[in-house]
Design a protein around this motif. Structure first.
Motif, PDB file in Angstrom:
ATOM      1  N   PRO A   6     -27.803  50.301  11.205  1.00  0.00           N
ATOM      2  CA  PRO A   6     -27.139  51.170  10.230  1.00  0.00           C
ATOM      3  C   PRO A   6     -26.515  50.383   9.082  1.00  0.00           C
ATOM      4  O   PRO A   6     -26.305  49.178   9.189  1.00  0.00           O
ATOM      5  CB  PRO A   6     -26.060  51.886  11.055  1.00  0.00           C
ATOM      6  N   SER A   7     -26.237  51.091   8.005  1.00  0.00           N
ATOM      7  CA  SER A   7     -25.602  50.474   6.843  1.00  0.00           C
ATOM      8  C   SER A   7     -24.253  49.869   7.239  1.00  0.00           C
ATOM      9  O   SER A   7     -23.489  50.471   7.975  1.00  0.00           O
ATOM     10  CB  SER A   7     -25.395  51.539   5.765  1.00  0.00           C
ATOM     11  N   GLY A   8     -24.016  48.657   6.780  1.00  0.00           N
ATOM     12  CA  GLY A   8     -22.746  47.990   7.075  1.00  0.00           C
ATOM     13  C   GLY A   8     -22.739  47.262   8.406  1.00  0.00           C
ATOM     14  O   GLY A   8     -21.708  46.719   8.808  1.00  0.00           O
ATOM     15  N   LYS A  45     -26.521  43.218   8.446  1.00  0.00           N
ATOM     16  CA  LYS A  45     -27.876  42.666   8.317  1.00  0.00           C
ATOM     17  C   LYS A  45     -27.975  41.712   7.129  1.00  0.00           C
ATOM     18  O   LYS A  45     -28.461  40.587   7.261  1.00  0.00           O
ATOM     19  CB  LYS A  45     -28.899  43.810   8.157  1.00  0.00           C
ATOM     20  N   SER A  46     -27.488  42.187   5.975  1.00  0.00           N
ATOM     21  CA  SER A  46     -27.560  41.327   4.778  1.00  0.00           C
ATOM     22  C   SER A  46     -26.715  40.080   4.968  1.00  0.00           C
ATOM     23  O   SER A  46     -27.135  38.976   4.585  1.00  0.00           O
ATOM     24  CB  SER A  46     -27.067  42.083   3.549  1.00  0.00           C
ATOM     25  N   THR A  47     -25.548  40.261   5.538  1.00  0.00           N
ATOM     26  CA  THR A  47     -24.664  39.110   5.744  1.00  0.00           C
ATOM     27  C   THR A  47     -25.333  38.073   6.644  1.00  0.00           C
ATOM     28  O   THR A  47     -25.284  36.871   6.360  1.00  0.00           O
ATOM     29  CB  THR A  47     -23.333  39.581   6.354  1.00  0.00           C
ATOM     30  N   LEU A  48     -25.983  38.532   7.700  1.00  0.00           N
ATOM     31  CA  LEU A  48     -26.685  37.611   8.592  1.00  0.00           C
ATOM     32  C   LEU A  48     -27.764  36.836   7.830  1.00  0.00           C
ATOM     33  O   LEU A  48     -27.860  35.610   7.916  1.00  0.00           O
ATOM     34  CB  LEU A  48     -27.308  38.396   9.759  1.00  0.00           C
TER      35      LEU A  48
HETATM   36  N1  LIG Z   1     -18.466  39.679  -0.042  1.00  0.00           N
HETATM   37  C1  LIG Z   1     -17.921  40.549   0.834  1.00  0.00           C
HETATM   38  N2  LIG Z   1     -16.585  40.696   0.915  1.00  0.00           N
HETATM   39  C2  LIG Z   1     -16.026  41.562   1.783  1.00  0.00           C
HETATM   40  N3  LIG Z   1     -16.719  42.327   2.636  1.00  0.00           N
HETATM   41  C3  LIG Z   1     -18.067  42.237   2.596  1.00  0.00           C
HETATM   42  C4  LIG Z   1     -18.732  41.353   1.709  1.00  0.00           C
HETATM   43  N4  LIG Z   1     -20.059  41.470   1.895  1.00  0.00           N
HETATM   44  C5  LIG Z   1     -20.218  42.385   2.869  1.00  0.00           C
HETATM   45  N5  LIG Z   1     -19.030  42.858   3.294  1.00  0.00           N
HETATM   46  C6  LIG Z   1     -18.815  43.846   4.359  1.00  0.00           C
HETATM   47  O1  LIG Z   1     -19.506  43.402   5.485  1.00  0.00           O
HETATM   48  C7  LIG Z   1     -20.083  44.512   6.165  1.00  0.00           C
HETATM   49  C8  LIG Z   1     -21.539  44.246   6.405  1.00  0.00           C
HETATM   50  O2  LIG Z   1     -22.202  44.224   5.159  1.00  0.00           O
HETATM   51  P1  LIG Z   1     -23.743  43.955   5.031  1.00  0.00           P
HETATM   52  O3  LIG Z   1     -24.069  44.036   3.578  1.00  0.00           O
HETATM   53  O4  LIG Z   1     -24.103  42.744   5.746  1.00  0.00           O
HETATM   54  O5  LIG Z   1     -24.350  45.209   5.785  1.00  0.00           O
HETATM   55  P2  LIG Z   1     -25.857  45.703   5.862  1.00  0.00           P
HETATM   56  O6  LIG Z   1     -26.179  45.835   7.287  1.00  0.00           O
HETATM   57  O7  LIG Z   1     -26.716  44.814   5.051  1.00  0.00           O
HETATM   58  O8  LIG Z   1     -25.770  47.140   5.198  1.00  0.00           O
HETATM   59  P3  LIG Z   1     -26.828  47.899   4.266  1.00  0.00           P
HETATM   60  O9  LIG Z   1     -27.855  48.481   5.173  1.00  0.00           O
HETATM   61  O10 LIG Z   1     -26.004  48.946   3.607  1.00  0.00           O
HETATM   62  O11 LIG Z   1     -27.373  46.897   3.300  1.00  0.00           O
HETATM   63  C9  LIG Z   1     -19.798  45.735   5.353  1.00  0.00           C
HETATM   64  O12 LIG Z   1     -18.721  46.421   5.938  1.00  0.00           O
HETATM   65  C10 LIG Z   1     -19.397  45.193   4.016  1.00  0.00           C
HETATM   66  O13 LIG Z   1     -18.450  46.023   3.406  1.00  0.00           O
END
Ligand SMILES: Nc1ncnc2c1ncn2[C@@H]1O[C@H](COP(=O)(O)OP(=O)(O)OP(=O)(O)O)[C@@H](O)[C@H]1O
Ligand SMILES: [Mg+2]
Lengths: 227, 241
Positions: free
Chosen positions: B35-37, B40-43
């Motif tokens: 799911p969003s958040g 995934k992107s952070t990893l």
């Molecule tokens: N630079 C940042 N500073 C603070 N919080 C962040 C930052 N980048 C991401 N987050 C938080 O980390 C969490 C995970 O974000 P991430 O972008 O990794 O999710 P995701 O799984 O890729 O979501 P999506 O499917 O929407 O792309 C989210 O709650 C986001 O708000």
């Protein structure tokens, strides 16, 4: 004497024109020299400051911001006078040409730094990331990816600033730089005629109207490219 | 090849990755969903240190990526990245986008860089568009140029963060086809995406993440089948509505 011929006699007296034309032409040459030097060093220094600022070193950036704000806040004439009459008191005597060049370069650099910085900041973060992801260093990314985009945005505002500051070469007259206005006022006080001042004004028009036209051309050209 | 252990990432007080373990073998395609958040992107961004991990370790071909002794610029060109928003250089044409790092990082000659870049553009079916600027390319073509830019450096792993999310379905197809070709050619890939069809066809493993944790990691047949974790099933049925 009719009003018309009085006007011509005052501002376009042929004998006065003939006598002082060489001086005014010499003044034009000096103005062009100062302006060219100021544009080159001012823009180069402004770009260098913006590049240094992009490394985001806290103390350094603080100094840059203070310097830039002071230079932008002070009237250039005040800086010219302080440097010209102040520096000899601490043992540094610079020729008036050098003072004018130095001061106007610093002022142009201050404005140029702000313009370049705004350009750098406006480039999206993804561009930095894309560069870094191909193994480029931060500096390489800045040089080859960010600056080329930033500079394109900065051309129109920078052109305006450069024209505005180059016109300040006229301030050189108060410290005796023999540029156009200095030649014109000297001739005016010797001849008692206003004609040399009119010649000075025409000399500025001859020099700056082409610059203004080129500036407008650059502005429309770059605005169009972005759209 | 890629070995991630107990990886943690906090933003301020928020823990976004809560101890991720993930291994990617050579020539494997690992597909990450969630799911969003969920992080995934952070990893993905931790894998090439666009984000600095807070704790844990990452090894790439046995090299400790997080060691201060590691040359991160050298490692980054082995970890190609493709972004959701393409991030092509707008002031350079397709060829220039691909040759830039070849010239400036690998210090290739102009002719050599151009030959490599043309081969990379050919692999994504865009040899004819080499002279086009990004603004003269469709979204799908832009993303394929971005892929060419990454593969030209011969990375050991390619990371994709939602490569087709910014594209209309018709345009996404060309990008997915290019990615499928890479997989068939033996490229090691980590893909974050919602393109489940692509995962079924090409993924060796699917990883489901939620709240910064890996919930399930297995072959597509398992995660898309009856034996999936209940939260995976819930997520997938949510998606298909
Ligand atoms: N630079 C940042 N500073 C603070 N919080 C962040 C930052 N980048 C991401 N987050 C938080 O980390 C969490 C995970 O974000 P991430 O972008 O990794 O999710 P995701 O799984 O890729 O979501 P999506 O499917 O929407 O792309 C989210 O709650 C986001 O708000
Ligand atoms: Mg994401």
């Amino acid at each position: 004497m009719t009003g018309g011929s009085l006007f011509l006699e005052t501002f376009f007296n042929p004998t006065i024109i003939a006598r002082y034309l060489p001086d005014i032409l010499k003044g034009m040459l000096v103005t062009v020299e100062v302006a060219a030097c100021v544009i080159v060093t001012g823009i180069a220094l402004g770009l260098a400051l913006a590049v240094v600022r992009s490394f985001r070193l806290r103390a350094v950036n603080f100094l840059i911001i203070v310097l830039v704000d002071v230079l932008r806040a002070l009237p250039p004439l005040v800086i010219v006078l302080i440097v010209y009459f102040g520096l000899p008191n601490v043992g540094i005597t610079l020729p008036s040409f050098a003072v004018l060049w130095l001061v106007l370069s610093l002022v142009l650099a201050a404005f140029a730094e702000e313009v370049f910085w705004a350009g750098i900041v406006s480039v999206r973060k993804g561009q930095w990331e894309a560069g870094r992801c191909t193994g480029m260093t931060e500096f390489q990314t800045l040089c080859w990816i960010v600056l080329p985009q930033a500079i394109r945005l900065t051309v129109p505002p920078l052109t305006n600033r450069t024209i505005a500051i180059t016109k300040n070469t006229a301030l050189g007259t108060v410290i005796g730089v023999p540029e156009i206005l200095n030649q014109a006022t000297t001739a005016q006080s010797f001849s008692g005629s206003a004609t040399p001042l009119m010649m000075g004004a025409l000399a500025y028009l001859v020099l700056f109207i082409p610059v203004v036209i080129v500036g407008r051309w650059i502005e429309t050209r770059f605005a169009w490219r972005r759209g | 090849m890629l070995d991630i252990r107990a990886l943690r990432k906090t933003f301020g007080a928020v823990e976004v990755l809560k101890g991720i373990d993930l291994k990617v073998a050579r020539q494997e395609l690992v597909f990450i969903i969630g799911p969003s958040g969920s992080g995934k992107s952070t990893l993905l961004r931790c894998m090439n240190r666009l984000e600095e991990p807070s704790d844990g370790s990452i090894f790439v071909d046995g090299v400790d990526l997080l060691s201060p002794k590691t040359d991160i610029n050298l490692m980054r060109r082995k970890l190609g990245m493709v972004f959701q928003s393409f991030n092509l250089y707008p002031h350079k044409n397709a060829l220039g986008n691909v040759t830039l790092a070849l010239r400036k990082v690998l210090r290739k000659s102009a002719a050599e860089a151009e030959a490599i870049a043309m081969a990379a553009l050919d692999r994504v079916g865009l040899k004819e568009k080499a002279g086009n600027f990004p603004s003269q390319l469709s979204g799908g073509q832009q993303q394929r140029v971005a892929i060419a830019r990454a593969i030209a450096l011969e990375p050991t792993v390619l990371l994709f963060d939602e490569p087709t999310s910014a594209l209309d379905p018709e345009l996404a197809g060309s990008v997915l086809a290019a990615m499928g070709d890479l997989k068939k050619a033996g490229m090691t890939m980590v893909v974050v995406s919602h393109e489940m069809r692509f995962a079924r066809d090409f993924a060796d493993r699917v990883v489901f993440m939620e709240n910064g944790e890996v919930v399930q990691d297995g072959p597509p047949a398992v995660l898309f089948g009856p034996d999936a974790h209940p939260r995976v099933k819930a997520f997938l049925s949510e998606l298909s509505h």
